[in-house]
Design an enzyme around this catalytic site. Structure first.
Site, PDB file in Angstrom:
ATOM      1  N   ASP A  97       0.793  -1.229   0.000  1.00  0.00           N
ATOM      2  CA  ASP A  97       0.000   0.000   0.000  1.00  0.00           C
ATOM      3  C   ASP A  97       0.824   1.277   0.000  1.00  0.00           C
ATOM      4  OD1 ASP A  97       1.088   0.002   2.530  1.00  0.00           O
ATOM      5  OD2 ASP A  97      -0.804  -0.321   3.585  1.00  0.00           O
ATOM      6  N   GLU A 119       0.091  -9.035  -1.645  1.00  0.00           N
ATOM      7  CA  GLU A 119      -0.644  -8.566  -0.461  1.00  0.00           C
ATOM      8  C   GLU A 119      -1.859  -7.731  -0.885  1.00  0.00           C
ATOM      9  OE1 GLU A 119       1.398  -7.633   3.608  1.00  0.00           O
ATOM     10  OE2 GLU A 119       0.556  -5.743   2.895  1.00  0.00           O
ATOM     11  N   GLU A 133      -2.495   5.014   2.722  1.00  0.00           N
ATOM     12  CA  GLU A 133      -2.285   3.637   2.306  1.00  0.00           C
ATOM     13  C   GLU A 133      -3.558   2.923   1.863  1.00  0.00           C
ATOM     14  OE1 GLU A 133       1.295   4.740   4.711  1.00  0.00           O
ATOM     15  OE2 GLU A 133      -0.869   5.074   4.875  1.00  0.00           O
ATOM     16  N   HIS A 206       4.490   5.319  14.306  1.00  0.00           N
ATOM     17  CA  HIS A 206       4.915   6.237  13.240  1.00  0.00           C
ATOM     18  C   HIS A 206       3.774   6.728  12.349  1.00  0.00           C
ATOM     19  CE1 HIS A 206       4.481   2.501  10.971  1.00  0.00           C
ATOM     20  NE2 HIS A 206       4.400   3.240   9.889  1.00  0.00           N
ATOM     21  N   ARG A 208       0.989   8.432  10.185  1.00  0.00           N
ATOM     22  CA  ARG A 208       0.703   9.846   9.951  1.00  0.00           C
ATOM     23  C   ARG A 208      -0.547  10.301  10.689  1.00  0.00           C
ATOM     24  NH1 ARG A 208       2.215   8.031   4.768  1.00  0.00           N
ATOM     25  NH2 ARG A 208       4.002   9.098   3.838  1.00  0.00           N
ATOM     26  N   HIS A 239      11.197   6.159  15.066  1.00  0.00           N
ATOM     27  CA  HIS A 239      11.077   6.466  13.644  1.00  0.00           C
ATOM     28  C   HIS A 239      11.830   7.749  13.314  1.00  0.00           C
ATOM     29  CE1 HIS A 239       9.007   7.211   9.762  1.00  0.00           C
ATOM     30  NE2 HIS A 239       8.808   5.919   9.768  1.00  0.00           N
TER      31      HIS A 239
END
Length: 364
Positions: A97, A119, A133, A206, A208, A239
């Protein structure tokens, strides 16, 4: 002989695509395999390539300071057009993604080259979570010719959307294939030595959509629970995102039983994960890897595109509210029956032979 162009650009993609690259390259009479990396992540990507001994044939090397989604999308789209023109593949394989996968698949679509999506079929059906994603994955599935779904749930999602069942193959997840290479007996690391005699907690964060106050609330909850449980130690490979680092240092500095460290290579991270008591994460891939290692996971997100783990009982979706995370984290530390139920839940993500099945599908 078919020419297969495999493209990826981030650390998570590389972990899941390198086993497939190795499987393809092990059949040189049937496939000419060309590997293109975009460098969407640079140092973290290179660590994975080294760990799996995969040498890219093309490197777009797009990463630059302060890059955003506009930069990544346009740079991959234009750079991959040139690679496609040079290589002239029969099929392009992308993963998951990421923006790399979205832009590379779009370039292949524009050039009328077949696309295989590794996937495929994972869904939250909420375009804002995970963002961007969820959008990327849905678009890649729409334009792909071969849909390699890791689970039966993913296959059903694709069928419900009207995808041609003849394009779909249930293969398992290639991330489980990777663990067969990386997790080793007798592994040693100074973090494991430091945590000896304590329950080791592994943290990753991490996303967003969690930046800002949600992430600070996550960290506050973790610290509160650990302060009340002196037999715990935690490690957080922090991260690179400056906003993540700011939140982590603001909420977690000064607590000696919780160590913030730089991002780890895949060999170190997988072996640390295998030796953890519990994982708290907002990541995606860990939700698949940890069940195969018998490690319970609290998912600090409001949605997950991996519901199989929740249904199997090895994952628990706890959101980002401080009190919810505090309650669930403390519960697993205090209630051994609840902990053991998660630790011994079945792994729904495959048997470590997904790459073999994907290559068999390409042969057919």
């Amino acid at each position: 002989m078919k020419r297969v162009l495999v493209v990826f650009g981030t650390r998570p993609e590389a972990i899941k695509m390198c086993p497939l690259v190795k499987e393809l390259k092990g059949r040189p009479d049937e496939f000419e395999t060309v590997v293109c990396v975009t460098g969407q992540h640079r140092s973290m990507l290179d660590q994975v390539l080294e760990a799996f001994s995969v040498e890219p044939d093309r490197d777009l090397d797009i990463m630059r300071a302060q890059q955003d989604l506009f930069d990544i999308t346009s740079d991959v789209l234009l750079g991959f057009r040139e690679v496609m023109t040079e290589v002239e593949p029969d099929v392009v394989l992308v993963h998951g993604d990421t923006t790399t996968s979205f832009a590379a698949a779009l370039a292949a679509f524009y050039l009328h080259v077949r696309i295989g999506h590794v996937e495929a079929g994972l869904r939250t059906y909420n375009l804002q979570s995970p963002w961007p994603e969820e959008f990327n994955r849905q678009v890649v599935d729409t334009i792909s010719d071969y849909l390699f779904a890791p689970t039966e749930t993913a296959r059903r999602n694709l069928i419900a959307e009207g995808k041609d069942s003849a394009k779909i193959s249930v293969t398992g997840n290639t991330g489980i294939d990777a663990l067969r290479t990386t997790v080793r007996d007798g592994y040693r690391h100074e973090i494991i030595d430091w945590a000896a005699g304590s329950r080791l907690i592994l943290i990753t964060a991490h996303r967003r959509e969690n930046l800002g106050e949600p992430m600070r609330a996550m960290f506050r909850a973790i610290r509160r629970v650990m302060e009340e449980h002196p037999d715990t130690k935690a490690v957080y490979p922090i991260h690179m995102n400056p906003q993540v680092r700011e939140a982590a240092h603001a909420e977690l500095d000064g607590f000696e039983r919780l160590r913030l460290i730089e991002p780890m290579g895949v060999l170190d991270f997988h072996n640390l994960m295998a030796r953890s008591h519990l994982i708290l994460t907002d990541s995606g891939g860990i939700q698949e890897e940890a069940p195969s290692l018998g490690v319970p996971v609290l998912v600090m997100r409001d949605t997950t595109e991996r519901p199989e783990g929740v249904e199997a009982g090895t994952l628990k979706l706890v959101g980002t509210a401080e009190e919810d995370i505090y309650r669930e984290f403390a519960h697993l530390l205090d209630d051994d029956d609840a902990y053991q139920a998660m630790a011994h839940a079945s792994n729904p993500y495959g048997d470590g032979h997904a790459s073999e099945r994907i290559v068999a599908c390409l042969v057919d």
